[in-house]
Write a protein that holds these residues in place. Structure first.
Motif, mmCIF file in Angstrom:
data_model
loop_
_atom_site.group_PDB
_atom_site.id
_atom_site.type_symbol
_atom_site.label_atom_id
_atom_site.label_comp_id
_atom_site.label_asym_id
_atom_site.label_seq_id
_atom_site.Cartn_x
_atom_site.Cartn_y
_atom_site.Cartn_z
ATOM 1 N N GLY A 213 -7.815 -6.201 -3.687
ATOM 2 C CA GLY A 213 -6.938 -7.290 -3.282
ATOM 3 C C GLY A 213 -5.506 -7.044 -3.747
ATOM 4 N N MET A 214 -4.556 -7.689 -3.094
ATOM 5 C CA MET A 214 -3.140 -7.479 -3.389
ATOM 6 C C MET A 214 -2.673 -8.343 -4.559
ATOM 7 N N GLU A 215 -1.612 -7.856 -5.201
ATOM 8 C CA GLU A 215 -0.977 -8.609 -6.281
ATOM 9 C C GLU A 215 -0.009 -9.635 -5.691
ATOM 10 N N LEU A 216 0.522 -10.489 -6.575
ATOM 11 C CA LEU A 216 1.372 -11.593 -6.124
ATOM 12 C C LEU A 216 2.582 -11.116 -5.332
ATOM 13 N N GLY A 217 3.249 -10.066 -5.810
ATOM 14 C CA GLY A 217 4.456 -9.601 -5.117
ATOM 15 C C GLY A 217 4.175 -9.204 -3.678
ATOM 16 N N ASP A 218 3.049 -8.516 -3.456
ATOM 17 C CA ASP A 218 2.701 -8.086 -2.103
ATOM 18 C C ASP A 218 2.256 -9.270 -1.245
ATOM 19 N N SER B 90 -9.308 -5.654 3.920
ATOM 20 C CA SER B 90 -8.447 -5.149 2.850
ATOM 21 C C SER B 90 -7.316 -4.269 3.371
ATOM 22 N N GLY B 91 -7.294 -3.993 4.677
ATOM 23 C CA GLY B 91 -6.192 -3.235 5.267
ATOM 24 C C GLY B 91 -6.462 -1.747 5.396
ATOM 25 N N LYS B 92 -7.721 -1.349 5.473
ATOM 26 C CA LYS B 92 -8.070 0.076 5.555
ATOM 27 C C LYS B 92 -7.527 0.705 6.839
ATOM 28 N N SER B 93 -7.788 0.058 7.959
ATOM 29 C CA SER B 93 -7.337 0.614 9.241
ATOM 30 C C SER B 93 -5.824 0.650 9.332
ATOM 31 N N LYS B 94 -5.180 -0.426 8.924
ATOM 32 C CA LYS B 94 -3.717 -0.481 9.020
ATOM 33 C C LYS B 94 -3.068 0.565 8.129
ATOM 34 N N ARG C 101 0.833 -1.211 0.000
ATOM 35 C CA ARG C 101 0.000 0.000 0.000
ATOM 36 C C ARG C 101 0.867 1.260 0.000
ATOM 37 N N ASP C 102 2.035 1.192 -0.608
ATOM 38 C CA ASP C 102 2.927 2.350 -0.591
ATOM 39 C C ASP C 102 2.297 3.544 -1.293
ATOM 40 N N GLY C 103 1.686 3.308 -2.452
ATOM 41 C CA GLY C 103 1.067 4.406 -3.183
ATOM 42 C C GLY C 103 -0.069 5.033 -2.409
ATOM 43 N N GLU C 104 -0.890 4.195 -1.794
ATOM 44 C CA GLU C 104 -2.012 4.707 -1.003
ATOM 45 C C GLU C 104 -1.512 5.461 0.229
ATOM 46 N N ARG C 105 -0.448 4.959 0.827
ATOM 47 C CA ARG C 105 0.113 5.638 2.002
ATOM 48 C C ARG C 105 0.619 7.023 1.624
ATOM 49 N N GLU C 106 1.263 7.122 0.486
ATOM 50 C CA GLU C 106 1.738 8.428 0.025
ATOM 51 C C GLU C 106 0.562 9.354 -0.261
ATOM 52 N N ALA C 107 -0.549 8.807 -0.774
ATOM 53 C CA ALA C 107 -1.724 9.632 -1.058
ATOM 54 C C ALA C 107 -2.316 10.205 0.223
#
Length: 877
Positions: A576-581, A374-378, A343-349
């Motif tokens: 949902g997350m991609e394979l790398g994540d 989906s990790g909204k709170s985290k 969620r790096d991009g979302e964290r930067e947003a």
């Protein structure tokens, strides 16, 4: 320079030695990458057809440069700088690898780490009272923390600025062969670095044909090469050499694995995968699938081992009675300690919106939505520390549908908490100025501010006096409560936020699960956020489950209303997350580098569709079912890929959790059921009271076990047990049959009512009535519970918790017997007056009028009707 005998116990010395060796291995990999790049560039410049790159094998000159006696390790002794009189053994315990030099061609690599990650920073700002001479907790913590190393290059070769990051293009089979030979050479160096001797020649099945390095490339046995200038063992020896020579059939390739000599399994696996890269005689089909694909991959892996050694480098020793089946616990599956992945991009947003509020001083709203888990709170929690460091106030609250706290009170308590943060983060001079402005704004109505936000009294002794006056007025009767309605609450909060917030001190209000909020609570937020542009600086963040919010939900009405008031709004949707994540989550959980866990991550992704919570629970479920097990011989987690492929996994995380809970012992299930009746968390005080019930004597112990299983975590203050996720609480609550829920709530509430000591009762009254009111109340208890609800309603009204006051007063009125005006006259008059007051304040005018009419019709004396007449006049006007 021999390191000598290290200090501390043998295990500490071994860990220190392993860390130093791994630092050297990382430095060697960096040097080899640069030498390889230099060799390729020189050949391309001359137009040669031989050598490394472009489908050619590495030149013999390059391989000769990558031999062990062409490297020199530079070290420093920290204790020597601190205490010149320190003994050699003490200096050995503090040996630090500073860099690596290549003798021919001349190349110098210096290892550096950012200051905020260095020892000096943690000694200065980590709360250390002083520097201790002995290796203590600080050093052990540093070893677990690891080192984030970067490389500075000093050379005349023109390769200082090479970009050595990113993936490598596999290219042709010749490319892979060239890369494979270099990887094997790195494997030989890593093996020798740890074992103290080169790897023995690997034999084929008949034990006749030697493979690997050409004979002329092998070092002479008499020479016994080592890294020039330093012995990295704490005991000064090259332990393991005799073991390595004892047998050439210690593994399938005739090389004794490093873990058989006591070195970490992670290093042993990496060395083996690097050595396997040279087996290209029979073509790619004979190359093992887990062979290391490139030098860059090996370099990055070594960097990861150093960055998080406690997770990836050192073997995790099974703890008696801990983990699954006595094996090491899966890491990061406790719901609280796992990292934020993918969620790096979302964290930067999120950070960008906060920066904009700080820059413009104008309030904004951010809505984060997605499916449960989906990790909204985290995601939002990951930026709270950043906002705090940047000077903002951070307030975090959660809407809980089962909790005794009503939605409006959640919002009010958020602003009340803000008062505490204002008091903590400002200097006395700043507080004095803020209080002066509050007194100027509110004037004679300052007591109303203290009534809405009791903690405002923390800002000044003058405000404490107003708070005491407000409390005295509340004790004197309900007249003061009648002066406060939600409209005035909104106005008071708006004025307060104008004073305490600014672009230099923006307020971040994070409300979790706003799909559980009601219209009244979100109306309060709308009024505060819709203030005149620039009057206040609020960064509001609301999380909600997109699949539980229909078009007419209060959340979407809030969004539309804010847009009408020209409040800037941002949205983030988490899929949902991609394979790398997914692979990073699995890798972290197992403590195995991502290159190895990728096949397992592919299987987990197929089962979970990339939902982060589902991923964690799926991994845990695989371990429970024996498809994921800890191999004691391999000293790492192993998995049955075929079994996982054919295993049926629950279609969603709730079903998976419920299935797992059903398999627990009866006492463990009962503990989770009881905790779930209180919503997201249950306080330790409540647990202690319930343990006096013969049905729940082991409640505390079973909740502690639930912590080990990852269902529950202890909160930061150690005052409550909290479910690791909403879905865990929902799964536990679903274990209670629908027909039994009201009875269990009632039993819990009655036990708390009858066993709470007087000092506890006032703070637990809302919890008690919330539990009792959910159950069926027998006739012989209805009057007592009606009186209890009246007490709770009075307390709520005094604190301007209007919604809770109305709910409790309504419950009290319903519980009164049919003849209550004759048998319970005083209680009836008080209940209906309070109900009329709460309904009027909440804007329920018809209900308020009906409740007041009861008093006017049934009251015996004029003085009994006076308050009702007064409120009725206000209602009519």
């Amino acid at each position: 320079v021999a390191a000598g005998q290290g200090g501390g116990n043998p295990s500490e010395r071994a860990r220190s030695s392993t860390l130093r060796r791994t630092v050297v291995a990382y430095a060697i990999s960096e040097a080899m990458l640069r030498l390889s790049r230099r060799s390729t560039s020189r050949r391309e410049g001359r137009g040669e057809d031989e050598g490394c790159g472009g489908g050619r094998s590495p030149s013999s000159a390059l391989l000769d440069q990558c031999r062990v006696d062409n490297f020199v390790v530079r070290v420093s002794y920290e204790d020597e700088a601190r205490s010149p009189s320190a003994t050699s053994s003490r200096r050995a315990a503090r040996t630090k690898v500073e860099g690596l030099d290549v003798l021919d061609p001349s190349l110098s690599l210096t290892l550096v780490e950012p200051y905020f990650l260095s020892d000096d920073f943690h000694r200065s700002f980590g709360g250390q009272g002083g520097v201790e001479e002995d290796k203590g907790e600080e050093d052990e913590e540093h070893e677990e923390r690891g080192r984030f190393l970067e490389v500075e290059v000093r050379s005349s070769l023109g390769i200082e600025d090479d970009n050595l990051t990113g993936d490598v293009d596999a290219g042709s089979s010749a490319d892979r062969e060239a890369e494979g030979v270099l990887c094997r050479r790195l494997g030989e160096l890593v093996y020798e670095l740890y074992a103290g001797t080169p790897p023995a020649a690997a034999f084929d099945e008949e034990g006749l044909v030697a493979r690997g390095r050409a004979k002329e490339e092998e070092p002479s046995r008499e020479k016994k090469p080592s890294l020039v200038g330093i012995s990295l063992d704490d005991d000064g020896g090259g332990g393991g050499a005799s073991t390595a020579r004892r047998s050439t059939r210690g593994s399938s390739r005739g090389v004794v694995p490093l873990n058989a000599m006591g070195h970490p399994a992670s290093i042993s696996l990496l060395a083996r995968n690097l050595l396997d890269c040279g087996d290209l005689d029979g073509g790619d089909e004979f190359r093992p699938d887990d062979a290391c694909p490139s030098l860059r991959v090996a370099r990055d892996e070594l960097h990861l081992l150093l960055e998080d050694p406690g997770r990836f480098l050192f073997d995790r020793v099974p703890a008696p009675g801990g983990g699954i089946g006595g094996t090491p616990a899966l890491l990061g599956l406790d719901g609280g300690g796992s990292k934020l992945h993918g969620r790096d991009g979302e964290r930067e947003a999120v950070a960008e919106v906060f920066c904009r509020v700080s820059r413009t001083g104008e309030s904004e709203a951010l809505f984060v939505h997605g499916f449960s888990g989906s990790g909204k709170s985290k995601l939002i929690q990951s930026v709270l520390g950043y906002v705090d460091v940047m000077g903002g106030y951070v307030v975090h609250k959660k809407f809980d549908p089962i909790s005794a706290q009503r939605p409006v009170s959640v919002v009010l308590s958020a602003f009340d908490d803000l008062c505490s943060f204002v008091a903590q983060k400002n200097s006395p001079q700043e507080l004095e100025a803020a209080v002066a402005e509050l007194m100027a704004v509110f004037g004679a109505h300052l007591s109303l501010l203290a009534q809405v936000l009791p903690r405002v009294t923390l800002l000044s002794p003058a405000l404490q006096a107003e708070g005491k006056a407000t409390a005295a007025a509340d004790d004197g009767g309900m007249e003061n409560g009648a002066e406060i309605n939600l409209g005035r609450v909104n106005f008071i909060l708006t004025l307060f936020v104008r004073v305490v917030s600014s672009k230099f001190r923006p307020v971040m209000i994070f409300l979790d699960d706003i799909h559980n909020a009601d219209g009244a609570s979100l109306d309060v937020l709308q009024h505060v956020l819709s203030d005149i542009k620039g009057s206040s600086s609020i960064f509001f963040v609301g999380n909600y489950r997109s699949n539980e919010v229909p078009d007419d939900h209060a959340v979407l009405r809030l969004v539309r209303n804010l847009e009408e008031f020209d409040v800037r709004i941002s949205h983030l949707h988490l899929d949902g997350m991609e394979l790398g994540d997914v692979n990073h989550i699995v890798s972290d959980a197992l403590g195995i580098v991502p290159r190895i866990t990728r096949p397992l991550a592919q299987l987990v992704l197929q089962k979970t569709k990339g939902n982060p919570l589902f991923i964690l629970e799926c991994v845990r479920s695989l371990a429970d079912r024996g498809l994921l097990r800890y191999g004691l011989r391999e000293r790492r987690w192993m998995w049955d890929a075929d079994g996982i492929t054919t295993e049926e996994v629950a279609e969603n995380v709730s079903s998976l959790l419920s299935t797992k809970m059903v398999d627990l012992a009866e006492d463990a299930r009962m503990a989770l059921k009881i905790a779930s009746c209180f919503g997201n968390s249950v306080g330790w005080v409540i647990v202690e009271i319930l343990m006096s019930n013969p049905r729940f004597p082991n409640l505390r112990r079973e909740l502690d076990n639930a912590v080990k299983e990852g269902f529950v975590i202890r909160d930061d203050k150690g005052e409550a047990f909290r479910f690791s996720h909403d879905k865990v609480q929902e799964a536990a609550y679903s274990l209670i049959p629908e027909e039994d829920k009201s009875q269990l709530h009632h039993q819990i509430g009655i036990h708390l009512y009858e066993n709470a000591i007087p000092e506890q009762f006032d703070s637990l009254i809302f919890v008690i009535v919330n539990q009792i009111n959910r159950g069926d109340i027998p006739d012989d208890m209805r009057v007592r519970i009606a009186d209890l609800n009246h007490r709770a309603a009075s307390k709520a009204m005094a604190s301007t918790n209007i919604v809770a006051a109305y709910a409790c007063a309504s419950a009290a009125a319903r519980l009164l017997p049919n003849d209550h005006w004759e048998s319970q006259y005083d209680l009836s008059r008080n209940v209906f007056l309070l109900l009329g007051n709460a309904a009027y304040t909440d804007g329920r005018f018809d209900e308020a009028s009906s409740a007041l009419d009861q008093i006017l019709e049934q009251g015996k004396l004029l003085k009994d009707k006076f308050d009702a007449y007064f409120l009725k006049i206000s209602l009519v006007s």
